[in-house]
Each structure stands twice: as C-alpha cells, then as structure tokens.
Write a protein that holds these residues in place. Sequence first.
Motif, PDB file in Angstrom:
ATOM      1  N   GLY A 110       0.431  -0.689   0.600  1.00  0.00           N
ATOM      2  CA  GLY A 110      -0.141  -0.060   0.049  1.00  0.00           C
ATOM      3  C   GLY A 110       0.752   1.247   0.307  1.00  0.00           C
ATOM      4  N   GLY A 111       2.598   1.490   0.797  1.00  0.00           N
ATOM      5  CA  GLY A 111       3.150   2.713   0.272  1.00  0.00           C
ATOM      6  C   GLY A 111       3.887   2.787  -0.490  1.00  0.00           C
ATOM      7  N   SER A 112       4.118   1.418  -1.206  1.00  0.00           N
ATOM      8  CA  SER A 112       4.779   1.499  -2.305  1.00  0.00           C
ATOM      9  C   SER A 112       4.666   2.012  -3.506  1.00  0.00           C
ATOM     10  N   VAL A 113       3.177   2.326  -4.342  1.00  0.00           N
ATOM     11  CA  VAL A 113       2.780   2.405  -4.842  1.00  0.00           C
ATOM     12  C   VAL A 113       1.564   3.946  -4.475  1.00  0.00           C
ATOM     13  N   PRO A 114       1.738   4.506  -5.584  1.00  0.00           N
ATOM     14  CA  PRO A 114       0.705   5.716  -5.513  1.00  0.00           C
ATOM     15  C   PRO A 114      -0.175   5.079  -5.494  1.00  0.00           C
ATOM     16  N   ALA A 115      -0.702   6.150  -4.454  1.00  0.00           N
ATOM     17  CA  ALA A 115      -2.854   5.902  -4.083  1.00  0.00           C
ATOM     18  C   ALA A 115      -3.314   6.083  -5.601  1.00  0.00           C
ATOM     19  N   GLY A 116      -3.516   6.155  -6.519  1.00  0.00           N
ATOM     20  CA  GLY A 116      -4.375   6.354  -7.380  1.00  0.00           C
ATOM     21  C   GLY A 116      -4.205   4.862  -8.093  1.00  0.00           C
ATOM     22  N   GLY A 117      -2.892   3.829  -7.678  1.00  0.00           N
ATOM     23  CA  GLY A 117      -2.626   2.283  -7.801  1.00  0.00           C
ATOM     24  C   GLY A 117      -2.715   1.622  -7.092  1.00  0.00           C
ATOM     25  N   ARG A 118      -3.235   1.646  -5.906  1.00  0.00           N
ATOM     26  CA  ARG A 118      -3.373   0.552  -4.992  1.00  0.00           C
ATOM     27  C   ARG A 118      -4.817  -0.482  -5.145  1.00  0.00           C
ATOM     28  N   THR A 119      -5.286   0.057  -5.896  1.00  0.00           N
ATOM     29  CA  THR A 119      -6.798  -0.674  -6.288  1.00  0.00           C
ATOM     30  C   THR A 119      -6.211  -2.220  -7.506  1.00  0.00           C
ATOM     31  N   GLU A 120      -5.190  -1.650  -7.860  1.00  0.00           N
ATOM     32  CA  GLU A 120      -4.784  -2.201  -9.309  1.00  0.00           C
ATOM     33  C   GLU A 120      -3.722  -3.406  -8.459  1.00  0.00           C
ATOM     34  N   ALA A 121      -2.839  -2.889  -7.605  1.00  0.00           N
ATOM     35  CA  ALA A 121      -1.898  -2.956  -6.667  1.00  0.00           C
ATOM     36  C   ALA A 121      -1.862  -4.506  -5.855  1.00  0.00           C
ATOM     37  N   PHE A 122      -3.258  -3.650  -5.006  1.00  0.00           N
ATOM     38  CA  PHE A 122      -3.792  -5.348  -4.387  1.00  0.00           C
ATOM     39  C   PHE A 122      -4.277  -6.374  -5.220  1.00  0.00           C
ATOM     40  N   THR A 123      -5.327  -5.751  -6.002  1.00  0.00           N
ATOM     41  CA  THR A 123      -6.131  -6.781  -7.057  1.00  0.00           C
ATOM     42  C   THR A 123      -4.894  -7.984  -7.870  1.00  0.00           C
ATOM     43  N   TRP A 124      -3.998  -7.451  -8.008  1.00  0.00           N
ATOM     44  CA  TRP A 124      -2.449  -8.431  -8.254  1.00  0.00           C
ATOM     45  C   TRP A 124      -2.082  -9.330  -6.738  1.00  0.00           C
ATOM     46  N   MET A 125      -2.221  -8.696  -5.715  1.00  0.00           N
ATOM     47  CA  MET A 125      -1.744  -9.685  -4.722  1.00  0.00           C
ATOM     48  C   MET A 125      -2.305  -9.991  -4.772  1.00  0.00           C
ATOM     49  N   ALA A 126      -3.890 -10.848  -4.770  1.00  0.00           N
ATOM     50  CA  ALA A 126      -5.338 -11.001  -4.232  1.00  0.00           C
ATOM     51  C   ALA A 126      -4.548 -12.442  -5.140  1.00  0.00           C
ATOM     52  N   SER A 127      -4.639 -11.682  -6.529  1.00  0.00           N
ATOM     53  CA  SER A 127      -4.580 -13.311  -7.066  1.00  0.00           C
ATOM     54  C   SER A 127      -3.140 -13.654  -7.040  1.00  0.00           C
ATOM     55  N   ALA A 128      -1.991 -13.438  -6.530  1.00  0.00           N
ATOM     56  CA  ALA A 128      -0.947 -13.757  -6.177  1.00  0.00           C
ATOM     57  C   ALA A 128      -1.350 -14.989  -4.912  1.00  0.00           C
ATOM     58  N   ASN A 129      -2.182 -14.623  -4.077  1.00  0.00           N
ATOM     59  CA  ASN A 129      -2.333 -14.766  -2.330  1.00  0.00           C
ATOM     60  C   ASN A 129      -3.145 -16.588  -3.182  1.00  0.00           C
ATOM     61  N   ALA A 130      -3.744 -16.169  -4.212  1.00  0.00           N
ATOM     62  CA  ALA A 130      -4.683 -17.467  -4.693  1.00  0.00           C
ATOM     63  C   ALA A 130      -4.116 -18.736  -4.866  1.00  0.00           C
ATOM     64  N   LEU A 131      -3.783 -17.504  -6.226  1.00  0.00           N
ATOM     65  CA  LEU A 131      -2.674 -18.671  -6.892  1.00  0.00           C
ATOM     66  C   LEU A 131      -1.411 -19.628  -6.267  1.00  0.00           C
ATOM     67  N   GLY A 132      -1.221 -19.114  -4.822  1.00  0.00           N
ATOM     68  CA  GLY A 132      -0.284 -19.489  -4.295  1.00  0.00           C
ATOM     69  C   GLY A 132      -0.564 -20.322  -3.842  1.00  0.00           C
ATOM     70  N   ASP A 133      -2.197 -20.451  -3.076  1.00  0.00           N
ATOM     71  CA  ASP A 133      -2.689 -21.047  -1.710  1.00  0.00           C
ATOM     72  C   ASP A 133      -3.710 -22.183  -2.507  1.00  0.00           C
ATOM     73  N   ALA A 134      -3.656 -21.692  -4.014  1.00  0.00           N
ATOM     74  CA  ALA A 134      -4.365 -22.708  -4.887  1.00  0.00           C
ATOM     75  C   ALA A 134      -2.836 -24.296  -5.117  1.00  0.00           C
ATOM     76  N   ALA A 135      -2.041 -23.497  -6.205  1.00  0.00           N
ATOM     77  CA  ALA A 135      -0.848 -24.371  -6.154  1.00  0.00           C
ATOM     78  C   ALA A 135      -0.398 -24.906  -4.791  1.00  0.00           C
ATOM     79  N   GLY A 136      -0.310 -24.435  -3.346  1.00  0.00           N
ATOM     80  CA  GLY A 136       0.345 -25.221  -2.169  1.00  0.00           C
ATOM     81  C   GLY A 136      -0.632 -26.787  -1.916  1.00  0.00           C
TER      82      GLY A 136
END
Length: 175
Positions: A110-136
């Motif tokens: 949240g602090g490493s991207v500009p405020a306008g890009g946080r939604t997209e950044a969190f979407t990518w993180m959620a995608s990585a989380n879901a992919l990682g969990d399923a692959a696990g």
Amino acid sequence: MISATALPQMLAIGMVEVGAAARAVELDSPAGTGVLLTAWALGSVVGDLGYGAASWSWSLRTQYGLLMALGGIGFAGVSLASGFAGLVPLMFVAGLAIAPAATMGATILGGSVPAGGRTEAFTWMASANALGDAAGYLLAGSLAEVLAARPVILTAAALLLAAAPVAFLLPRRTD
C-alpha cells in the motif's frame, strides 16, 4: 515486487494446511485436522493482535523479512512433532507469524505505489495469494501422496525461509 514474497508465502500456507491434514491422517487422527487448523488460526490471531499492539522501530521491510523467517522456523517446528498432542501447540506457535507477515506485506504494498494505483496493486497481490494458496494445495497433496506429511511441511518452511531475504529488497514506502 511484493508478489515475489506473497506468492511463496501463500504457497507455503497452502502446503501447511494440507500437510497438517496429512499428518493428522498419519497419526490416525483424521478428524483432528480441524483442531490443528484451529490451533494454527488461533496462533495467527494472537500473533497479529500482539504484533499490532506493539511499537516497532525497525523498518517495515525488516519486520516483514523477520516475520517471514519466523514463519518458516515455526513451520519447521511443526515437522518435529511425533504425536498428535505435541502437534497442536506447535501448530499454534507456527501460526504466530502468519497474520503479522501478511499485514506487513499489505502495508508495504500500500505504501509503495501511488494512491491511484493501490486498487490495482492489491488486485495483483490478491491474485498472487489465490494462485499461491491453490498451487500449495496441489503441490502438497501430490507430495504427501508420494512422500509423507513431514517433507511437505519442511518444503513449506523452506519456501518462507527462502522468501524472507527478498522482503529486504522490497520498495520503500512512497508516503
């Protein structure tokens, strides 16, 4: 860049969840899987509450790296239990760093991207989380069938320990 830590973190979490179930089966307590996962979840809640209540002078990246390493050590500890009764408290301890590490990852993101890009950044993180969990889940199930639960849990520990140094390389906060 946070995906470089979030993906292996979630892969490891998925592996521990399946590894715990496989270990309960190996110990002739398949119904005890719920107890193990509850102990792990309680450890995670207690860890996050304690972590959030404390004041830290270390950088977010340092905290995140240390929490990832502690999570890996906790996962490795789970593999030491020889009986079900010993596995329950080890699952609790293994959970202590899980939620705080996830909190730090999200805070850094949240602090490493500009405020306008946080939604997209969190979407990518959620995608990585879901992919990682399923692959696990997939990887752990396959490994547990061929090997046993302990190698699955140790692999999860190794993933977190390998990802921990990457946390120190994450971008600094923008605000």
